[in-house]
Design a protein around this motif. Structure first.
Motif, PDB file in Angstrom:
ATOM      1  N   GLN A   1       0.833  -1.192   0.000  1.00 15.72           N
ATOM      2  CA  GLN A   1       0.000   0.000   0.000  1.00 15.72           C
ATOM      3  C   GLN A   1       0.874   1.252   0.000  1.00 15.72           C
TER       4      GLN A   1
ATOM      5  N   SER B   1      -5.021  -5.563   1.607  1.00 10.51           N
ATOM      6  CA  SER B   1      -5.118  -4.890   2.906  1.00 10.51           C
ATOM      7  C   SER B   1      -3.810  -4.208   3.253  1.00 10.51           C
ATOM      8  N   CYS B   2      -2.710  -4.920   2.988  1.00 17.82           N
ATOM      9  CA  CYS B   2      -1.383  -4.377   3.307  1.00 17.82           C
ATOM     10  C   CYS B   2      -0.459  -4.460   2.109  1.00 17.82           C
TER      11      CYS B   2
ATOM     12  N   ASP C   1      -1.291   2.404  -9.608  1.00 17.12           N
ATOM     13  CA  ASP C   1      -1.681   1.612  -8.446  1.00 17.12           C
ATOM     14  C   ASP C   1      -2.741   0.609  -8.914  1.00 17.12           C
TER      15      ASP C   1
ATOM     16  N   TYR D   1      -4.088  -2.042  -7.589  1.00 17.90           N
ATOM     17  CA  TYR D   1      -4.919  -2.763  -6.637  1.00 17.90           C
ATOM     18  C   TYR D   1      -5.967  -1.861  -6.012  1.00 17.90           C
ATOM     19  N   GLU D   2      -7.117  -2.467  -5.721  1.00 15.62           N
ATOM     20  CA  GLU D   2      -8.136  -1.758  -4.945  1.00 15.62           C
ATOM     21  C   GLU D   2      -7.873  -2.028  -3.473  1.00 15.62           C
ATOM     22  N   LYS D   3      -8.274  -1.066  -2.641  1.00 14.83           N
ATOM     23  CA  LYS D   3      -8.034  -1.172  -1.195  1.00 14.83           C
ATOM     24  C   LYS D   3      -9.284  -1.677  -0.503  1.00 14.83           C
ATOM     25  N   ARG D   4      -9.094  -2.451   0.560  1.00 11.28           N
ATOM     26  CA  ARG D   4     -10.219  -2.953   1.339  1.00 11.28           C
ATOM     27  C   ARG D   4     -10.841  -1.822   2.147  1.00 11.28           C
TER      28      ARG D   4
END
Length: 241
Positions: A32, A177-178, A236, A238-241
């Motif tokens: 992240q 998540s991380c 970026d 990835y999507e974030k939780r």
């Protein structure tokens, strides 16, 4: 030259970490954005330690170069195995060829997550069409939203292309998540359009296609496509939780 091996390894790893975190946004493929400062500090410390190790190695004179000597006993000097230099190869590869973001191979190993959140209401969508949604948000609303807030709305999703059984294809995103190690998959089946090349990034505009009873295992997020546009992979991915 073998005494410089540890220094070279430290320098290469440190340079690779700095390359992806300080001089580019490649670090977003792995962690992240909030972890960037820690990567920069880690890379700088590795480089500093590598320089320090190299200087100390340069100041150390091998015993065989000190001239004639006799300790009165037989002995063997070792400086480590000659193949230790092979350890620098992975670090060099990371520096020169950083691996790509996770893609369809990772997504194929795990179906879209159906968390046990149950059917319920969701916040109202913004006014105006098309409404930009993350793949994860669309998926949750399609499966669990008792108010059916997607009904009659035109939405826009962006993700990479994955394939399924029977010619089905999906707009897919990985959620973290991380870091990339904890990535899970979220995907939406696309209907009414030809399948782009796998792993291609696309933006799809369309309408929700209700499928299955809300909250059941039969529920599945489906979008009837109106337009599909090929886009560049975001910095970026990835999507974030």
């Amino acid at each position: 030259m073998r005494r410089y091996g540890p220094a070279a390894l430290l320098l290469l790893v440190g340079a690779a970490v700095l390359r992806i975190s300080l001089f580019s946004a490649l670090y977003l493929r792995y962690v992240q954005s909030g972890l960037r400062p820690y990567l920069i500090v880690s890379g700088a410390l590795l480089v500093l330690l590598g320089v320090t190790t190299a200087v100390r190695a340069a100041r150390t004179v091998p015993e065989e170069d000190e001239g004639p000597h006799d300790h009165g006993h037989d002995h063997t000097h070792t400086t480590g195995p000659s193949f230790a230099w092979l350890l620098t190869l992975p670090a060099t590869a990371l520096l020169l060829f950083p691996p790509p973001a996770l893609g369809s191979y990772s997504a194929a190993r795990e179906d879209a997550q159906r968390a046990a959140q149950g059917v319920g209401t969701f916040p109202a969508l913004p006014s105006g069409d098309p409404v930009e949604l993350s793949v994860a948000s669309f998926t949750s609303r399609a499966i669990y939203d008792s108010e059916r807030s997607l009904q009659g709305r035109t939405v826009r999703l962006t993700g990479f292309v994955t394939r399924g059984d029977g010619g089905a294809w999906y707009v897919t995103r990985l959620l973290v998540s991380c870091c990339a190690a904890d990535a899970t998959t979220s995907k939406v089946q696309i209907r009414g359009a030809d399948t782009p090349v796998t792993d291609t990034w696309v933006t799809v505009t369309g309408t929700w296609h209700p499928n299955g009873k809300l909250g059941s295992t039969a529920a599945w997020p489906v979008l009837d496509a109106k337009t599909i546009v090929k886009v560049a992979e975001p910095s970026d991915p990835y999507e974030k939780r």
